[in-house]
Design an enzyme around this catalytic site. Structure first.
Site: not given
Length: 430
Positions: A67, A70-71, A142
């Site tokens: 993740h 991906e960012h 987040e």
């Protein structure tokens, strides 16, 4: 270029595996104005233990690296790639799941430019130590935000019950602790292992010329140099026989309790076509037992045990599969008991009849035909299907071939008391 025609649906898939290993699948839709393009890699949150490219030993990486990566790919040497797409009349997005990471863009003009931009920004990563440090606080916030979300707590809590040791029990974003330990070197090792073209697919659906579009992609890829493909060695504890946590609850700020009943599966080891058929079987079974055409649904609704939040789902991924059923309820214990009773007594269930099966089958066919009007739906199905050996256009023929007797056998085998778990979110005590 391979061409597969689905005459009954008037659909065609053009596909080719390029010399560097990238698989390209093109679905022309000449009666549409827009195009939906996806580039994805077979790499998700559960892939945290593997042998990195160029090494011989397994490494265990912090949860959440997929993740995080991906960012960071959105940050290029020229800035945020989203602005580049916007200037070209395209929208772009991405997501990381337990088993895949996908980058998506849609557009109506500048087709070649947008397709090349999608390939270029993913295949030319830029990581700086400062930007990685800055990202840690963003992702940590987040994660904290998710923890306050009752729906997230319900979903994640059930998964933790069913898989107490499997990495799927950890949220895709990781934990606040694991994120803090991510380094630039870790991101590079994960990228070099999983973002090789040989582990990726490009799907383009919409108003395209297949031959022309494929040539654009080939021209783009031949300008780049990639290392040789390698077999990716992952180590994931599947724990098919590990005991589950039968019941748990948490108290959060909610007005109405939420409950989810889960069933841990054991079908993820099926071969590609068997898996595809099994997923469709489970879809039909759940619709028969809990869909709005069932007597069960009406009874639960009339007894005020469920409301419009009630839902059911079957998740089938690389290394795990499970069923989840539930929603908001004024009496979560009674609802959970009713759901379990239904699952464990399918042979006596009045909704599991040939007549009802015929109705549900027709309904699913109708919904499927309608869904094919969406370019996004078609593209996402290529990502979500259990194998690249089958496609979204195989669904209709397989659905039609599934028999009522087959469904009864699958239901009886899948729903066992030792595989059932309950997770409940209740209102906080004063």
């Amino acid at each position: 270029m391979d061409i597969k025609t689905y005459a009954e649906l008037n659909e065609v898939i053009y596909s080719e595996r390029l010399k560097n290993g990238l698989t390209v699948k093109l679905v022309p839709k000449s009666d549409y104005n827009s195009v939906y393009a996806v580039l994805f890699t077979e790499y998700g949150s559960i892939d945290h233990r593997f042998i990195p490219r160029g090494e011989r030993e397994y490494h265990a990486f912090p949860y959440g690296v997929a993740h995080f990566l991906e960012h960071k790919l959105f940050e290029t040497r020229k800035g945020d790639i989203s602005q580049v797409f916007s200037s070209q009349g395209a929208s772009v997005n991405a997501y990381t799941s337990n088993t895949k990471t996908a980058f998506l863009c849609s557009f109506t003009t500048n087709g070649r430019q947008n397709i090349e931009t999608l390939l270029d920004f993913i295949q030319d990563p830029f990581f700086s130590h400062q930007s990685v440090e800055d990202e840690k606080s963003i992702i940590s916030q987040e994660i904290q935000m998710y923890k306050d979300d009752p729906e997230w707590a319900l979903t994640q809590g059930l998964i933790e019950n069913l898989y107490p040791e499997h990495p799927v029990r950890i949220d895709v974003a990781g934990t606040t602790e694991s994120v803090q330990s991510v380094t630039v070197e870790m991101l590079k090792q994960n990228y070099q292992t999983f973002y090789h073209p040989d582990n990726m697919q490009m799907i383009i659906v919409g108003n395209i010329d297949p031959a022309e579009t494929l040539q654009w992609i080939k021209d783009n890829q031949t300008k780049k140099v990639f290392p040789l493909p390698m077999k990716i060695e992952r180590r994931i504890k599947t724990e098919a026989k590990e005991p589950i946590t039968k019941s748990r609850e948490v108290h959060l700020t909610v007005n109405l309790a939420k409950v989810s009943v889960g069933v841990k599966g054991h079908y993820y080891k099926l071969n590609e076509r068997e898996a595809f058929r099994h997923v469709i079987c489970m879809e039909i079974i759940l619709d028969l037992l809990f869909g709005e055409t069932s007597a069960t649904y009406l009874s639960l609704y009339n007894d005020n045990l469920i409301d419009d939040s009630f839902s059911y789902d079957y998740v089938f991924e690389r290394g795990f599969d499970y069923v989840s059923i539930g929603g908001d309820s004024r009496n979560p214990e009674e609802l959970a008991g009713s759901i379990q009773n239904i699952l464990l007594n399918t042979g006596l269930n009045p909704d599991l009849t040939f007549g009802h099966y015929s109705i549900v089958k027709k309904k699913l066919i109708g919904e499927y035909i309608q869904d094919l009007n969406s370019l996004g739906y078609i593209a996402h199905q290529f990502i979500d299907l259990p194998s690249d050996k089958v496609s979204v256009f195989d669904y209709l023929s397989v659905l039609k071939s599934i028999t009522f007797e087959e469904l009864k056998v699958v239901a009886e085998d899948y729903f066992k008391s030792e595989r059932i778990s309950v997770f409940t979110v209740k209102p906080k005590m004063d």
